[in-house]
Design a protein around this motif. Structure first.
Motif, PDB file in Angstrom:
ATOM      1  N   SER A  41      58.822  32.893 -34.944  1.00  0.00           N
ATOM      2  CA  SER A  41      60.275  33.015 -34.825  1.00  0.00           C
ATOM      3  C   SER A  41      60.917  31.954 -33.946  1.00  0.00           C
ATOM      4  O   SER A  41      62.130  31.806 -33.962  1.00  0.00           O
ATOM      5  CB  SER A  41      60.635  34.391 -34.270  1.00  0.00           C
ATOM      6  OG  SER A  41      60.265  35.368 -35.196  1.00  0.00           O
ATOM      7  N   SER A  60      66.136  35.610 -39.668  1.00  0.00           N
ATOM      8  CA  SER A  60      67.032  36.384 -40.524  1.00  0.00           C
ATOM      9  C   SER A  60      66.439  36.660 -41.902  1.00  0.00           C
ATOM     10  O   SER A  60      66.915  37.530 -42.617  1.00  0.00           O
ATOM     11  CB  SER A  60      68.371  35.672 -40.667  1.00  0.00           C
ATOM     12  OG  SER A  60      68.190  34.454 -41.352  1.00  0.00           O
ATOM     13  N   SER A  88      64.834  37.983 -26.365  1.00  0.00           N
ATOM     14  CA  SER A  88      65.868  37.289 -27.146  1.00  0.00           C
ATOM     15  C   SER A  88      65.461  37.171 -28.619  1.00  0.00           C
ATOM     16  O   SER A  88      66.317  37.164 -29.500  1.00  0.00           O
ATOM     17  CB  SER A  88      66.141  35.905 -26.566  1.00  0.00           C
ATOM     18  OG  SER A  88      65.073  35.019 -26.843  1.00  0.00           O
ATOM     19  N   LEU A  89      64.179  37.077 -28.905  1.00  0.00           N
ATOM     20  CA  LEU A  89      63.723  36.982 -30.287  1.00  0.00           C
ATOM     21  C   LEU A  89      63.784  38.332 -31.005  1.00  0.00           C
ATOM     22  O   LEU A  89      63.870  38.390 -32.223  1.00  0.00           O
ATOM     23  CB  LEU A  89      62.296  36.426 -30.345  1.00  0.00           C
ATOM     24  CG  LEU A  89      62.153  34.981 -29.887  1.00  0.00           C
ATOM     25  CD1 LEU A  89      60.688  34.608 -29.761  1.00  0.00           C
ATOM     26  CD2 LEU A  89      62.874  34.037 -30.833  1.00  0.00           C
ATOM     27  N   ASP A  91      66.060  40.938 -29.832  1.00  0.00           N
ATOM     28  CA  ASP A  91      67.460  41.372 -29.742  1.00  0.00           C
ATOM     29  C   ASP A  91      68.398  40.279 -30.231  1.00  0.00           C
ATOM     30  O   ASP A  91      69.363  39.931 -29.566  1.00  0.00           O
ATOM     31  CB  ASP A  91      67.821  41.732 -28.297  1.00  0.00           C
ATOM     32  CG  ASP A  91      67.043  42.923 -27.787  1.00  0.00           C
ATOM     33  OD1 ASP A  91      66.586  43.726 -28.614  1.00  0.00           O
ATOM     34  OD2 ASP A  91      66.904  43.048 -26.566  1.00  0.00           O
ATOM     35  N   ASN A  92      68.140  39.748 -31.416  1.00  0.00           N
ATOM     36  CA  ASN A  92      68.961  38.653 -31.921  1.00  0.00           C
ATOM     37  C   ASN A  92      69.998  39.111 -32.936  1.00  0.00           C
ATOM     38  O   ASN A  92      70.598  38.310 -33.626  1.00  0.00           O
ATOM     39  CB  ASN A  92      68.075  37.548 -32.525  1.00  0.00           C
ATOM     40  CG  ASN A  92      67.228  38.067 -33.661  1.00  0.00           C
ATOM     41  OD1 ASN A  92      67.429  39.166 -34.154  1.00  0.00           O
ATOM     42  ND2 ASN A  92      66.271  37.276 -34.090  1.00  0.00           N
ATOM     43  N   THR A  94      69.535  40.723 -35.708  1.00  0.00           N
ATOM     44  CA  THR A  94      69.073  40.836 -37.091  1.00  0.00           C
ATOM     45  C   THR A  94      68.241  42.091 -37.335  1.00  0.00           C
ATOM     46  O   THR A  94      68.065  42.496 -38.461  1.00  0.00           O
ATOM     47  CB  THR A  94      68.222  39.618 -37.499  1.00  0.00           C
ATOM     48  OG1 THR A  94      67.042  39.607 -36.701  1.00  0.00           O
ATOM     49  CG2 THR A  94      68.999  38.326 -37.355  1.00  0.00           C
TER      50      THR A  94
END
Length: 114
Positions: A41, A60, A88-89, A91-92, A94
């Motif tokens: 990711s 996404s 962050s990967l 809770d992005n 998507t």
């Protein structure tokens, strides 16, 4: 072993993308502390360290489900929540990463299962 497994996963993802599939789903049974989703990711990992990897694969269009015993998943989610990068990967916006804690020995026949 980690590099070999990641290469196999990347190869299969690339194969399905070349067949025209726009969305890819990976289910990792017995995921443990495997961090393949997080490496895949990260844009820097996709673009620089593995140049043959399809650049149009983004978080996404990749859905990843880690499945393991509840205690293992709790520990993994705790580690993710304590790391700003990993968090962050996940809770992005998507909702493309999920981790499910389940003990398949405890599932009964009449229990609803997705």
């Amino acid at each position: 072993r980690v590099k070999v497994m990641e290469a196999i996963i990347r190869r299969h993802i690339h194969h399905f993308l070349t067949l025209g599939f726009k969305n890819i789903q990976v289910i990792s049974l017995g995921a443990g502390s495997d961090s393949t989703y997080f490496r895949i990711s990260q844009p820097s990992q996709r673009e620089s360290t593995v140049p043959s990897y399809p650049h149009h694969l983004t978080p996404s269009n990749l859905t990843w489900l880690d499945v393991d015993l509840p205690d293992v998943i709790r520990g993994k989610l705790r580690a993710i929540s304590e790391s700003p990068l990993l968090k962050s990967l996940v809770d992005n916006g998507t909702h493309r990463y999920r981790a499910v804690g389940v003990d398949f020995r405890q599932i009964q026949e009449n229990m609803p299962f997705i």
